[in-house]
Design an enzyme around this catalytic site. Structure first.
Site, short mmCIF file in Angstrom:
data_model
loop_
_atom_site.label_atom_id
_atom_site.label_comp_id
_atom_site.label_asym_id
_atom_site.label_seq_id
_atom_site.Cartn_x
_atom_site.Cartn_y
_atom_site.Cartn_z
N HIS A 287 -9.43 4.14 -23.39
CA HIS A 287 -10.28 5.32 -23.22
C HIS A 287 -10.41 6.14 -24.63
O HIS A 287 -9.71 5.71 -25.80
CB HIS A 287 -9.43 6.35 -23.01
N ARG B 36 -8.98 -2.70 -14.19
CA ARG B 36 -9.47 -1.76 -12.96
C ARG B 36 -10.04 -1.70 -12.75
O ARG B 36 -11.57 -1.66 -12.76
CB ARG B 36 -9.01 -0.34 -14.04
N GLU C 101 -5.59 10.40 -8.29
CA GLU C 101 -6.48 11.82 -9.05
C GLU C 101 -6.82 12.75 -8.91
O GLU C 101 -6.36 13.41 -9.47
CB GLU C 101 -7.79 10.56 -9.77
N ASP D 104 -7.87 13.41 -14.27
CA ASP D 104 -8.82 13.84 -13.03
C ASP D 104 -7.97 14.95 -12.49
O ASP D 104 -8.92 15.97 -11.72
CB ASP D 104 -9.88 12.59 -12.26
N ARG E 214 -1.29 9.10 -18.70
CA ARG E 214 -1.66 10.23 -19.24
C ARG E 214 -2.53 9.67 -20.68
O ARG E 214 -3.00 8.67 -21.24
CB ARG E 214 0.34 10.56 -20.28
N ARG F 146 -16.55 12.80 -17.52
CA ARG F 146 -15.65 12.44 -17.61
C ARG F 146 -14.29 13.29 -18.17
O ARG F 146 -14.71 13.90 -19.08
CB ARG F 146 -15.36 10.90 -18.48
#
Length: 879
Positions: free
Chosen positions: A139, A397, A507, A544, A582, A714
């Site tokens: 990320h 994923r 989510e 999210d 997290r 996002r």
């Protein structure tokens, strides 16, 4: 402790002086004086002293040529301050009274558990059965370039060397000169990447964290844990035991990232195996140098032969050759020169690596050389148990909709209708029928769309791997049981020979509320129960859900979902592992690891835990060996405590109050974000949200859809943007109304009771207070004045007023005059950094204005990106 605090201030001052010397040498004393003037003006502005020119006036008069070096100066100082702070944390762990005063110490916990009548056997068994997966994600929240991180690590390493009191004066001067060199190197290195990293680049960065830090930290931590465990229980940590393992999403997370392809995943898996082999080869070379003994036990003698003079070296040379053959075979694969058959010498599973090492260990122990056995050889065995042959387990994923698209195209090719149009019951019936069937489902000579082919290719790559190379297959935006069954079917059709963990990620708030129903329906299926073999993993989404519902409502939704998941899994006799998605910031579930783990519902941490470590938090927690050891200790001790001494059940009146708070917060948050027409234009005007796309943080696009609005953003850029202007809105919006209404309606005593006695609510309030300490409505108002059309200012007045009112409400609830009175170090860290962050805020607002009126000005764009990096470094929060 006061001496340590003084050392921290000295280090910050010393590094700042080195930076000042560098700036003076290369840009002149006049420019350094300008930097000092800006810093003093920032301090004066903070205390309301505007006798001279204001900081804003001074900075607005800078030329385009001056903006970049000014931004760089403050950015570099904040990064150097972070290095000094990390060094301080590492030194603190080494102090003599660490065990006595540190609540999170594993040794302190062992002693505490003994007083609670928990048997040594139970402690030992819980540790040896424990499974904590720390999952490094790609990320994009790490702002600094890898080359700069390496220089910062070098500075930290040299600060550590200076702690040696036996250094001669010339040695001390040499180390100090090296620090000056590294500070100067950092100054002359571009802070901002000019190209986005590829997914393979991101994976290699993960490998560097292991090579430079974790390879050393893991065996050191287990040496420490083993000592504490032996004192507390009389038993050692088994050689094969590794309570902590590392996994990765780098090169496996294709959710919304078209750059992660099946080919990329294959390459990353091979590179990880190559890197592991390379690190083990270095270990084996050291062992070959050290294990020169001639005496061995009968077991080793039988393996190497009677005539062998140096049995350990003979055995280890064989292992070294196998590692070399493995590397050569991987290199052939990476070069596209695959051999027809894999050489027999290639290492296939971790046991082939560990077996000769264990044999050496047993022999040394049997021959009375225990001290030698427990040196570097034991370290290598500990590494082998933690990292295996693959270094990191790679998670896959993908979004649930992509799997449904595959099913739809297959069904249409078979004239079965459109899968998308079927009911959930019809989907499950079809999927289970195919899962139980022996015949293939995918049609022969079928030509799917490119998107569907990519999903199938990924599943085929998975099927070609060893089971130990892979972690979990995570389904983002999972809604129904069919989403899970569809992935199982695709893996079966692609020839996967082992039962991979398929993990739904819930989510949104609605999906969290339905999560236990989804898992319950799966567990009622006999085929599914046989497939999972008593182990169910579920991922809880923080980012999210918070963006969807606001922080307070999301946190309560996550808590309730976990409670229900624990119940349903217990009812079906299945062990549940919760995977917590997290982020680093509070708005994405961030916060101190121990507090977060102990705040989970009773029974939700039952000896196992998976958690993501994202972006800059990977460096902050694991970038230096000493800090990495501390982070691992926190995780093991918290999971041990949560398992053996779970928190109390929620009192009915607490649950009722929390339901009410969450309902108020949810309504307030969604009304503001979704229903106020001025909100989106205000967000776009006041924050650098659109300019963030120019900051090449990671390989993944900032939006899920290129044509979408705020709703398609996002969670990372959503939170990053609000953090940059210090409004921190995602972490508190909605909580202000909920808590204020509760206080006004006489619920203050109950709120205080919850805060004192319920770890979940205690942690929530602590994190909220920390965010409020870092927030600053005056900074946000400056951005507004500079960037926002006047007709939108009333909305800014509302938001800033809400923030200020929440600060007063929290102080009232806490019965304190100032925020963070109980955590003065946090308040002090923010106070000390403000004179360096404030100029970056003012510069950023100025640069945003110039960028929006002078599109394409390269100097302005570069300086703007440096301010983003600097503010992120100063607040130690990005996304």
């Amino acid at each position: 402790m006061n001496q340590l605090h003084e050392s921290l201030r000295d280090n910050v001052r010393e590094l700042g002086d080195y930076l000042g010397q560098t700036i003076s040498h290369h840009l002149g004393d006049d420019f350094l004086e300008k930097i000092e003037t800006i810093r003093h003006l920032a301090k004066a502005d903070r205390v309301g002293d505007h006798s001279d020119n204001s900081l804003q006036d001074y900075l607005s008069n800078l030329s385009d040529d001056e903006l970049l070096p000014v931004a760089r100066a403050f950015n570099q100082f904040l990064n150097l301050a972070n290095i000094a702070e990390q060094h301080y944390r590492a030194r603190y762990r080494k102090t003599e009274n660490y065990e006595a005063i540190e609540q999170q110490s594993i040794v302190t916990l062992f002693n505490h558990l003994e007083t609670q009548n928990i048997s040594p056997e139970e402690i030992w068994q819980t540790i040896t059965d424990m499974r904590i997966d720390l999952v490094m994600t790609a990320h994009p929240t790490e702002v600094n370039r890898r080359t700069l991180i390496q220089k910062y690590d070098g500075i930290a390493d040299n600060l550590n060397q200076l702690e040696n009191e036996s250094l001669y004066l010339d040695q001390r001067e040499k180390i100090q000169d090296r620090i000056r060199q590294l500070v100067e190197q950092a100054w002359h290195t571009d802070e901002i990447r000019h190209q986005r990293p590829t997914p393979v680049d991101e994976a290699k960065w993960g490998f560097v964290v292991i090579e430079n830090s974790l390879w050393q930290a893991v065996p050191e931590f287990y040496r420490y844990l083993n000592h504490g465990l032996k004192v507390a229980t009389g038993r050692s940590l088994p050689l094969d035991c590794s309570p902590i393992r590392f996994a990765s999403w780098m090169g496996g997370d294709r959710d919304g990232n078209p750059n992660v392809t099946a080919k990329v995943t294959q390459e990353v898996l091979l590179l990880a195996r190559w890197m592991a082999a390379d690190l083990y080869l270095r270990d084996i070379d050291q062992l070959l140098n050290e294990l020169s003994m001639w005496q061995c036990n009968d077991e080793l003698r039988a393996e190497v032969g009677e005539e062998t003079k140096e049995p350990y070296r003979v055995l280890l040379r064989g292992l070294r050759r196998r590692l070399q053959v493995t590397q050569e075979w991987i290199e052939d694969q990476l070069d596209g020169h695959s051999r027809d058959e894999r050489p027999d010498a290639v290492l296939i599973d971790s046991e082939e690596l560990k077996a000769p090492l264990k044999l050496c260990y047993r022999s040394l122990i049997d021959c009375g050389m225990e001290r030698i056995a427990k040196g570097p050889l034991l370290d290598t065995l500990r590494r082998a148990s933690c990292f295996g042959l693959n270094l990191l387990k790679l998670d896959i994923r993908q979004d649930s909709a992509r799997h449904a698209d595959v099913m739809s195209e297959i069904c249409q090719a078979l004239d079965l209708g459109d899968y998308h149009d079927w009911s959930e019951s019809e989907k499950q019936q079809f999927l289970l029928s195919e899962l139980r069937s022996c015949r293939p489902l995918i049609p022969h000579n079928w030509e799917p769309s490119a998107e569907v082919q990519e999903v199938i290719d990924t599943c085929r790559v998975v099927a070609q791997q060893s089971q130990e190379a892979l972690g979990s297959y995570v389904i983002s935006m999972a809604h129904y049981a069919s989403d899970v069954l569809a992935v199982h079917l695709l893996l079966k059709e692609c020839g996967c020979p082992f039962p991979m963990k398929v993990v739904p990620l819930f989510e949104t708030l609605d999906d969290l509320d339905r999560s236990s129903d989804v898992i319950g329906s799966l567990l009622r299926i006999e085929w599914y129960q046989d497939q999972i073999q008593g182990e169910q993993e579920v991922m809880i989404g923080y980012s999210d859900s918070s963006k969807d519902a606001g922080q307070l409502a999301a946190a309560w939704g996550q808590y309730r979902a976990q409670e229900e998941l624990v119940k349903v899994c217990k009812r079906h006799g299945v062990h549940l592992t919760l995977f917590h998605g997290r982020g680093g910031t509070v708005g994405r579930g961030g916060g101190p690891a121990r507090a977060a783990i102990l705040a989970q519902p009773p029974g939700s941490v039952s000896g196992s835990l998976r958690v993501t470590e994202q972006g800059e938090m990977i460096r902050f927690k694991f970038g230096l060996p000493d800090i990495a050891q501390r982070s691992m200790e926190i995780y093991v001790s918290a999971v041990l405590e949560a398992t053996l001494q779970p928190p109390p059940s929620v009192k009915p009146q607490w649950r009722q109050e929390m339901n009410l708070l969450a309902e108020r917060a949810l309504h307030s948050y969604r009304h503001q974000v979704r229903e106020v027409p001025e909100f989106v234009p205000y967000f776009r005007a006041i924050t650098p949200e659109q300019e963030l796309a120019k900051l090449p943080l990671g390989s993944r696009p900032a939006k899920r859809r290129a044509d979408g609005g705020v709703e398609s953003l996002r969670a990372i850029p959503w939170i990053f943007a609000w953090t940059q202007i210090r409004l921190m809105l995602p972490a508190w919006l909605g909580s202000d109304i909920a808590l204020s209404d509760a206080v006004q309606e006489g619920e203050l005593p109950l709120i205080r009771e919850m805060m004192e006695n319920w770890p979940f609510f205690t942690t929530y309030m602590d994190m909220l207070e920390m965010v409020l300490t870092k927030s600053d409505a005056n900074v946000a108002r400056y951005y507004e004045k500079k960037l926002v059309p006047e007709k939108l200012h009333p909305l800014g007045d509302v938001l800033c007023s809400r923030l200020d009112n929440l600060k007063q409400t929290v102080k009232q609830i806490r019965n304190r005059k100032e925020l963070q009175e109980h955590m003065p170090l946090i308040a002090e860290a923010v106070r000390v950094r403000n004179p360096y962050i404030d100029p970056l805020h003012v510069l950023q607002a100025e640069l945003l204005q110039r960028d929006r009126t002078q599109a394409g000005n390269a100097q302005v764009e570069q300086a703007l990106m440096v301010t983003m990096a600097g503010i992120a470094a100063g607040l130690r929060n990005t996304g």
